[in-house]
Design an enzyme around this catalytic site. Sequence first.
Site, PDB file in Angstrom:
ATOM      1  N   TYR A  53       0.870  -1.182   0.000  1.00 54.86           N
ATOM      2  CA  TYR A  53       0.000   0.000   0.000  1.00 54.86           C
ATOM      3  C   TYR A  53       0.904   1.228   0.000  1.00 54.86           C
ATOM      4  N   GLN A  77       1.258   4.786  -0.184  1.00 52.17           N
ATOM      5  CA  GLN A  77       0.612   6.094  -0.081  1.00 52.17           C
ATOM      6  C   GLN A  77       1.608   7.155   0.397  1.00 52.17           C
ATOM      7  N   SER A  81       0.743  12.472   6.753  1.00 53.50           N
ATOM      8  CA  SER A  81      -0.577  12.840   7.304  1.00 53.50           C
ATOM      9  C   SER A  81      -1.422  13.559   6.265  1.00 53.50           C
ATOM     10  N   ARG A  88      -0.541   0.854  39.274  1.00 53.31           N
ATOM     11  CA  ARG A  88       0.054   0.976  37.939  1.00 53.31           C
ATOM     12  C   ARG A  88      -0.361  -0.198  37.050  1.00 53.31           C
ATOM     13  N   GLY A 136      14.498  -4.031  36.892  1.00 51.60           N
ATOM     14  CA  GLY A 136      15.656  -4.161  36.000  1.00 51.60           C
ATOM     15  C   GLY A 136      15.479  -5.273  34.984  1.00 51.60           C
ATOM     16  N   THR A 185       1.783   5.967  15.162  1.00 43.78           N
ATOM     17  CA  THR A 185       2.092   6.842  14.019  1.00 43.78           C
ATOM     18  C   THR A 185       1.452   6.324  12.730  1.00 43.78           C
ATOM     19  N   GLU A 208      -0.966   4.431  10.020  1.00 45.04           N
ATOM     20  CA  GLU A 208      -2.432   4.535   9.845  1.00 45.04           C
ATOM     21  C   GLU A 208      -2.964   5.821  10.445  1.00 45.04           C
ATOM     22  N   ASP A 213      -1.148   9.549  12.287  1.00 43.23           N
ATOM     23  CA  ASP A 213      -0.559  10.017  13.547  1.00 43.23           C
ATOM     24  C   ASP A 213      -1.702  10.260  14.550  1.00 43.23           C
TER      25      ASP A 213
HETATM   26  C1  LIG Z   1      -6.319 -17.272   3.205  1.00 45.75           C
HETATM   27  C2  LIG Z   1      -5.051 -16.774   3.714  1.00 45.75           C
HETATM   28  C3  LIG Z   1      -5.220 -15.627   4.618  1.00 45.75           C
HETATM   29  C4  LIG Z   1      -3.943 -15.261   5.265  1.00 45.75           C
HETATM   30  C5  LIG Z   1      -4.303 -14.415   6.376  1.00 45.75           C
HETATM   31  C6  LIG Z   1      -3.199 -13.609   6.818  1.00 45.75           C
HETATM   32  C7  LIG Z   1      -3.811 -12.501   7.580  1.00 45.75           C
HETATM   33  C8  LIG Z   1      -2.840 -11.413   7.760  1.00 45.75           C
HETATM   34  C9  LIG Z   1      -3.613 -10.158   8.090  1.00 45.75           C
HETATM   35  C10 LIG Z   1      -2.699  -9.208   8.673  1.00 45.75           C
HETATM   36  C11 LIG Z   1      -3.484  -7.966   8.985  1.00 45.75           C
HETATM   37  C12 LIG Z   1      -2.546  -6.972   9.373  1.00 45.75           C
HETATM   38  C13 LIG Z   1      -3.233  -5.594   9.351  1.00 45.75           C
HETATM   39  C14 LIG Z   1      -2.406  -4.567   8.760  1.00 45.75           C
HETATM   40  C15 LIG Z   1      -1.182  -4.295   9.529  1.00 45.75           C
HETATM   41  C16 LIG Z   1      -1.031  -2.856   9.781  1.00 45.75           C
HETATM   42  C17 LIG Z   1       0.284  -2.420   9.372  1.00 45.75           C
HETATM   43  C18 LIG Z   1       0.200  -0.946   9.266  1.00 45.75           C
HETATM   44  C19 LIG Z   1       1.085  -0.464   8.219  1.00 45.75           C
HETATM   45  C20 LIG Z   1       0.842   0.991   8.027  1.00 45.75           C
HETATM   46  C21 LIG Z   1       0.247   1.462   6.983  1.00 45.75           C
HETATM   47  C22 LIG Z   1       0.045   2.926   6.812  1.00 45.75           C
HETATM   48  O1  LIG Z   1       0.409   3.731   7.608  1.00 45.75           O
HETATM   49  S1  LIG Z   1      -0.766   3.402   5.400  1.00 45.75           S
HETATM   50  C23 LIG Z   1      -0.804   5.142   5.397  1.00 45.75           C
HETATM   51  C24 LIG Z   1      -1.758   5.693   6.403  1.00 45.75           C
HETATM   52  N1  LIG Z   1      -1.860   7.121   6.276  1.00 45.75           N
HETATM   53  C25 LIG Z   1      -2.661   7.825   7.010  1.00 45.75           C
HETATM   54  O2  LIG Z   1      -3.344   7.310   7.862  1.00 45.75           O
HETATM   55  C26 LIG Z   1      -2.735   9.281   6.671  1.00 45.75           C
HETATM   56  C27 LIG Z   1      -3.514  10.063   7.692  1.00 45.75           C
HETATM   57  N2  LIG Z   1      -4.223  11.161   7.041  1.00 45.75           N
HETATM   58  C28 LIG Z   1      -5.544  11.059   6.676  1.00 45.75           C
HETATM   59  O3  LIG Z   1      -6.192  10.055   6.894  1.00 45.75           O
HETATM   60  C29 LIG Z   1      -6.190  12.221   6.024  1.00 45.75           C
HETATM   61  O4  LIG Z   1      -5.394  12.895   5.182  1.00 45.75           O
HETATM   62  C30 LIG Z   1      -6.832  13.177   7.052  1.00 45.75           C
HETATM   63  C31 LIG Z   1      -8.049  12.460   7.556  1.00 45.75           C
HETATM   64  C32 LIG Z   1      -5.930  13.466   8.223  1.00 45.75           C
HETATM   65  C33 LIG Z   1      -7.213  14.524   6.433  1.00 45.75           C
HETATM   66  O5  LIG Z   1      -7.598  14.344   5.112  1.00 45.75           O
HETATM   67  P1  LIG Z   1      -8.059  15.511   4.122  1.00 45.75           P
HETATM   68  O6  LIG Z   1      -7.243  16.695   4.367  1.00 45.75           O
HETATM   69  O7  LIG Z   1      -8.104  15.008   2.760  1.00 45.75           O
HETATM   70  O8  LIG Z   1      -9.478  15.617   4.552  1.00 45.75           O
HETATM   71  P2  LIG Z   1     -10.245  16.731   5.325  1.00 45.75           P
HETATM   72  O9  LIG Z   1      -9.672  16.919   6.654  1.00 45.75           O
HETATM   73  O10 LIG Z   1     -10.329  17.911   4.422  1.00 45.75           O
HETATM   74  O11 LIG Z   1     -11.609  16.017   5.440  1.00 45.75           O
HETATM   75  C34 LIG Z   1     -12.427  15.878   4.351  1.00 45.75           C
HETATM   76  C35 LIG Z   1     -13.659  15.175   4.839  1.00 45.75           C
HETATM   77  O12 LIG Z   1     -13.375  13.798   4.759  1.00 45.75           O
HETATM   78  C36 LIG Z   1     -13.591  13.187   6.015  1.00 45.75           C
HETATM   79  N3  LIG Z   1     -12.649  12.086   6.098  1.00 45.75           N
HETATM   80  C37 LIG Z   1     -11.319  12.137   6.227  1.00 45.75           C
HETATM   81  N4  LIG Z   1     -10.834  10.897   6.256  1.00 45.75           N
HETATM   82  C38 LIG Z   1     -11.863  10.068   6.127  1.00 45.75           C
HETATM   83  C39 LIG Z   1     -11.987   8.656   6.102  1.00 45.75           C
HETATM   84  N5  LIG Z   1     -10.921   7.854   6.220  1.00 45.75           N
HETATM   85  N6  LIG Z   1     -13.202   8.115   5.941  1.00 45.75           N
HETATM   86  C40 LIG Z   1     -14.292   8.896   5.844  1.00 45.75           C
HETATM   87  N7  LIG Z   1     -14.255  10.257   5.880  1.00 45.75           N
HETATM   88  C41 LIG Z   1     -13.051  10.811   6.025  1.00 45.75           C
HETATM   89  C42 LIG Z   1     -13.362  14.293   7.006  1.00 45.75           C
HETATM   90  O13 LIG Z   1     -13.978  13.977   8.215  1.00 45.75           O
HETATM   91  C43 LIG Z   1     -13.976  15.455   6.293  1.00 45.75           C
HETATM   92  O14 LIG Z   1     -15.382  15.353   6.455  1.00 45.75           O
HETATM   93  P3  LIG Z   1     -16.268  16.670   6.447  1.00 45.75           P
HETATM   94  O15 LIG Z   1     -17.646  16.155   6.635  1.00 45.75           O
HETATM   95  O16 LIG Z   1     -16.020  17.352   5.138  1.00 45.75           O
HETATM   96  O17 LIG Z   1     -15.792  17.484   7.610  1.00 45.75           O
HETATM   97  C1  LIG Z   2       6.359   1.314  10.884  1.00 48.84           C
HETATM   98  C2  LIG Z   2       5.621   2.138   9.886  1.00 48.84           C
HETATM   99  C3  LIG Z   2       4.967   1.503   8.846  1.00 48.84           C
HETATM  100  C4  LIG Z   2       4.322   2.241   7.869  1.00 48.84           C
HETATM  101  N1  LIG Z   2       3.734   1.600   6.823  1.00 48.84           N
HETATM  102  C5  LIG Z   2       3.190   2.321   5.815  1.00 48.84           C
HETATM  103  C6  LIG Z   2       2.625   1.684   4.675  1.00 48.84           C
HETATM  104  O1  LIG Z   2       2.591   0.451   4.579  1.00 48.84           O
HETATM  105  N2  LIG Z   2       2.135   2.444   3.685  1.00 48.84           N
HETATM  106  C7  LIG Z   2       2.139   3.802   3.752  1.00 48.84           C
HETATM  107  O2  LIG Z   2       1.681   4.437   2.801  1.00 48.84           O
HETATM  108  N3  LIG Z   2       2.623   4.439   4.833  1.00 48.84           N
HETATM  109  C8  LIG Z   2       3.156   3.737   5.856  1.00 48.84           C
HETATM  110  N4  LIG Z   2       3.656   4.372   6.960  1.00 48.84           N
HETATM  111  C9  LIG Z   2       3.630   5.834   7.018  1.00 48.84           C
HETATM  112  C10 LIG Z   2       2.650   6.369   8.047  1.00 48.84           C
HETATM  113  O3  LIG Z   2       1.340   6.188   7.624  1.00 48.84           O
HETATM  114  C11 LIG Z   2       2.942   7.851   8.312  1.00 48.84           C
HETATM  115  O4  LIG Z   2       4.214   7.940   8.870  1.00 48.84           O
HETATM  116  C12 LIG Z   2       1.886   8.417   9.221  1.00 48.84           C
HETATM  117  O5  LIG Z   2       0.662   8.557   8.543  1.00 48.84           O
HETATM  118  C13 LIG Z   2       2.306   9.776   9.818  1.00 48.84           C
HETATM  119  O6  LIG Z   2       2.580  10.683   8.845  1.00 48.84           O
HETATM  120  P1  LIG Z   2       3.958  11.530   8.813  1.00 48.84           P
HETATM  121  O7  LIG Z   2       5.055  10.576   8.904  1.00 48.84           O
HETATM  122  O8  LIG Z   2       3.821  12.408   7.647  1.00 48.84           O
HETATM  123  O9  LIG Z   2       3.935  12.380  10.132  1.00 48.84           O
HETATM  124  P2  LIG Z   2       3.814  13.954  10.228  1.00 48.84           P
HETATM  125  O10 LIG Z   2       2.442  14.352   9.792  1.00 48.84           O
HETATM  126  O11 LIG Z   2       4.939  14.612   9.559  1.00 48.84           O
HETATM  127  O12 LIG Z   2       3.898  14.128  11.800  1.00 48.84           O
HETATM  128  C14 LIG Z   2       4.985  14.777  12.478  1.00 48.84           C
HETATM  129  C15 LIG Z   2       4.407  15.539  13.674  1.00 48.84           C
HETATM  130  O13 LIG Z   2       3.584  16.603  13.215  1.00 48.84           O
HETATM  131  C16 LIG Z   2       2.322  16.577  13.870  1.00 48.84           C
HETATM  132  N5  LIG Z   2       1.283  17.058  12.936  1.00 48.84           N
HETATM  133  C17 LIG Z   2       1.172  16.793  11.612  1.00 48.84           C
HETATM  134  N6  LIG Z   2       0.090  17.410  11.102  1.00 48.84           N
HETATM  135  C18 LIG Z   2      -0.488  18.077  12.102  1.00 48.84           C
HETATM  136  C19 LIG Z   2      -1.654  18.893  12.218  1.00 48.84           C
HETATM  137  N7  LIG Z   2      -2.460  19.136  11.167  1.00 48.84           N
HETATM  138  N8  LIG Z   2      -1.958  19.432  13.408  1.00 48.84           N
HETATM  139  C20 LIG Z   2      -1.191  19.159  14.480  1.00 48.84           C
HETATM  140  N9  LIG Z   2      -0.094  18.392  14.444  1.00 48.84           N
HETATM  141  C21 LIG Z   2       0.265  17.851  13.276  1.00 48.84           C
HETATM  142  C22 LIG Z   2       2.110  15.114  14.253  1.00 48.84           C
HETATM  143  O14 LIG Z   2       1.233  15.004  15.364  1.00 48.84           O
HETATM  144  C23 LIG Z   2       3.524  14.668  14.591  1.00 48.84           C
HETATM  145  O15 LIG Z   2       3.789  15.006  15.922  1.00 48.84           O
HETATM  146  C24 LIG Z   2       4.301   3.652   7.954  1.00 48.84           C
HETATM  147  C25 LIG Z   2       4.943   4.286   9.030  1.00 48.84           C
HETATM  148  C26 LIG Z   2       5.596   3.543   9.981  1.00 48.84           C
HETATM  149  C27 LIG Z   2       6.285   4.246  11.107  1.00 48.84           C
END
Ligand SMILES: CCCCCCCCCCCCCCCCCCC/C=C/C(=O)SCCNC(=O)CCNC(=O)[C@H](O)C(C)(C)COP(=O)(O)OP(=O)(O)OC[C@H]1O[C@@H](n2cnc3c(N)ncnc32)[C@H](O)[C@@H]1OP(=O)(O)O
Ligand SMILES: Cc1cc2nc3c(=O)[nH]c(=O)nc-3n(C[C@H](O)[C@H](O)[C@H](O)COP(=O)(O)OP(=O)(O)OC[C@H]3O[C@@H](n4cnc5c(N)ncnc54)[C@H](O)[C@@H]3O)c2cc1C
Length: 661
Positions: free
Chosen positions: A132, A134, A141, A330, A398, A419, A421, A423
């Site tokens: 994935y 992104q 973020s 605790r 320890g 952090t 999915e 922050d």
């Molecule tokens: C048969 C065989 C089977 C085998 C089985 C094996 C099984 C194994 C399974 C394993 C499972 C493991 C599970 C997975 C492991 C996890 C590992 C994790 C790895 C990590 C991955 C990542 O990190 S991926 C990247 C993640 N990135 C982020 O999370 C970024 C965070 N930022 C955001 O989400 C957004 O940008 C935002 C929400 C912060 C802001 O977005 P934006 O600026 O575009 O929006 P607005 O603030 O303007 O909002 C617009 C509007 O949209 C609404 N909104 C925002 N987000 C959402 C949403 N997600 N859904 C719905 N609506 C959303 C927001 O509220 C606003 O609404 P309004 O009404 O307009 O106010």
């Molecule tokens: C182990 C690991 C696995 C990951 N796996 C994936 C993956 O599979 N796919 C993928 O696409 N991504 C992945 N990521 C990335 C991850 O989704 C991002 O790191 C995460 O979404 C945070 O974004 P950033 O790193 O830009 O943090 P930043 O947004 O730069 O955050 C830095 C600091 O700024 C603050 N901040 C940022 N914006 C604001 C705001 N608007 N207001 C106030 N404070 C703010 C935060 O709170 C934080 O303290 C992974 C990260 C890690 C650590």
Amino acid sequence: MDYLADERKKAEFDVDEMKIVWAGSRHAFEVSDRISKLVANDPGFRKDTRTMLARKELFKNTLRKAAYAWKRIHDLHLSEEEASRLRFYVDEPAYTDLHWGMFVPAIKGQGTDEQQKKWLPLAYKMQIIGCYAQTELGHGSNVQGLETTATFDPQTDEFVIHSPTLTSSKWWPGGLGKVSTHGVVYARLIINGEEHGIHGFIVQLRSLEDHLPLPGVTVGDIGMKFGNGAYNTMDNGVLRFDHVRIPRNQMLMRVSQVTRDGKYKQSDVPRQLVYGTMVYVRQTIVADASCALSRAVTIATRYSAVRRQFGSQNGGPETQVIDYKTQQNRLFPLLASAYAFKFVGEWLTWLYNDVTQRLQASDFSTLPEAHACTAGLKSLTTTATADGIEECRKLCGGHGYLCSSGLPELFAVYVPACTYEGDNTVLLLQVARFLMKTVSQLGSGKKPLGTISYMGKIEHLMQSRCTVQKAEDWLKPSQVLEAFEARAVKMAVSCAKNLSKFTNPEEGFAELSADLVEAAVAHCQLIVVSKFIDKLQQDIPGKGVKQQLEALCGIYYLYLLHKHQGDFLATSYLTPKQAALANDQLRALYTKVRPNAVALVDSFNYTDHFLGSILGCYDGNVYPKLYDAAWKDPLNDSVVPEGYHEYVRPLLKQQLHTAKL
Ligand SMILES: CCCCCCCCCCCCCCCCCCC/C=C/C(=O)SCCNC(=O)CCNC(=O)[C@H](O)C(C)(C)COP(=O)(O)OP(=O)(O)OC[C@H]1O[C@@H](n2cnc3c(N)ncnc32)[C@H](O)[C@@H]1OP(=O)(O)O
Ligand SMILES: Cc1cc2nc3c(=O)[nH]c(=O)nc-3n(C[C@H](O)[C@H](O)[C@H](O)COP(=O)(O)OP(=O)(O)OC[C@H]3O[C@@H](n4cnc5c(N)ncnc54)[C@H](O)[C@@H]3O)c2cc1C
């Protein structure tokens, strides 16, 4: 010999029945129990040397285990449920998590029927392996700020995927660094010079023949991460595109489409569904928090019952450290939190399935609540779990700092959940936006539903006062719920009032963001408390099981009340006397739980293999095991260490003038 046998005898409830409550059902317990033993007894899944392996060796070993797990899944004809339990008990982050946990769900959630038909069978058979992609070097973020471009070329009916800047390099995706053949890549869609926002594209990254990057693709691992072993089993990657071409039908087109003649069409589903995979994974992260926390709590509880310090009377044994009230204060709230997060996780899974069914029927009304709940609870549970694991390490003194306690690696693997999915602060600000929107609509006749229905009682909650007169009154669920509702509503209303003083709402939101985060936390804590209380309304069989859960629920909310006393007092719902009574009741509940503590962690049914901790082993035979493990450390392979003759002996033998000093 079972050194914890006396502790187990003290239990006042039916542990086997509690195991079923913890697992969710008898069937879930049986599957989990069987698979955990299967993994524990299979030498192919050993993990005891993981923290000592160098990265390359560690990573190769992870590849071996992932392939072996896949073989076992096939050979034993495991169901999806059993396979997912197997992954859980293998207990090692791997590229397969991102393949199954994000790549497949992204295609399922955002692909059209046709796209699903083409790609899912390949992914299910692991004939392609996906990640994935992104996050970028410059933006994580702020998803709208991503820079990778996908420009439609009408001549060839293709998208051109490009990384225009260094900061547009994809950075972090798990599985990308060394394994993935494909990725769901998020990029800004550009058609005819016009931007249409962020969309997902299926892009092949490596050859299916020789695994080399395809032309225009630069890809690699981003390097070592925090801790030994830990998340270093994962190949988090960097990826750049130099005008890589993909067919038009590889844009995920459920939410919006690009036609052959370059027209952009938005379907009736909300654009936010592009973020749907994150909602799904946040929900799984909440469900998983209780597992990580319960694991740390098992180690700290068993060890606290084994460990003795001070207090020997007439030459008798010293005091078990679990009997110190400070240790209980605790530890027991963490034990209670593990149960609380289990139940809120179950509820969130229900909510997620409900919203998914509604979306299929084109009912999008509950999507904002699902987003707020998954974002807020992901933030709350991962923060508390990461802090809780670290607290458990300290609770073990320890020895908790030794890798053989299992706690350092558990912490290092878990802490990035705060952090990834999203922050945790950024996610709480999303909850705050949702709350402010709800407050602003209160006069409009739109009835708040679900987790914000309490806002509908705003007039009552703003005026009501706590009626507690004695400590036991804090055991009444209605009293507790009202306290948490009054606190949450008053904090939200106070933020809304302060916001209304700003002419520019965005400026106000930024200025007040610290208060808004606190209001969001109050709202999320209310959800957890209310779902724990709801759970207790169910029929829970087994001698003493419900009573123990009631005590844990009490500890959970009274500990929060004590910790956030300032909030409750500032909103004038409580008096200082009533807050003190809450604390009296909390101490009484610690006393009630104390004899059951070891049995309550036994109820998690973790094998010693899964715990990976000498301090937490089932039989409590800690000291001989610690002693033996020390001698097995590779540093003790030789009596005189490598490097002695080069670096230590010359020092000892030096003849300096200063030697006289
Ligand atoms: C048969 C065989 C089977 C085998 C089985 C094996 C099984 C194994 C399974 C394993 C499972 C493991 C599970 C997975 C492991 C996890 C590992 C994790 C790895 C990590 C991955 C990542 O990190 S991926 C990247 C993640 N990135 C982020 O999370 C970024 C965070 N930022 C955001 O989400 C957004 O940008 C935002 C929400 C912060 C802001 O977005 P934006 O600026 O575009 O929006 P607005 O603030 O303007 O909002 C617009 C509007 O949209 C609404 N909104 C925002 N987000 C959402 C949403 N997600 N859904 C719905 N609506 C959303 C927001 O509220 C606003 O609404 P309004 O009404 O307009 O106010
Ligand atoms: C182990 C690991 C696995 C990951 N796996 C994936 C993956 O599979 N796919 C993928 O696409 N991504 C992945 N990521 C990335 C991850 O989704 C991002 O790191 C995460 O979404 C945070 O974004 P950033 O790193 O830009 O943090 P930043 O947004 O730069 O955050 C830095 C600091 O700024 C603050 N901040 C940022 N914006 C604001 C705001 N608007 N207001 C106030 N404070 C703010 C935060 O709170 C934080 O303290 C992974 C990260 C890690 C650590």
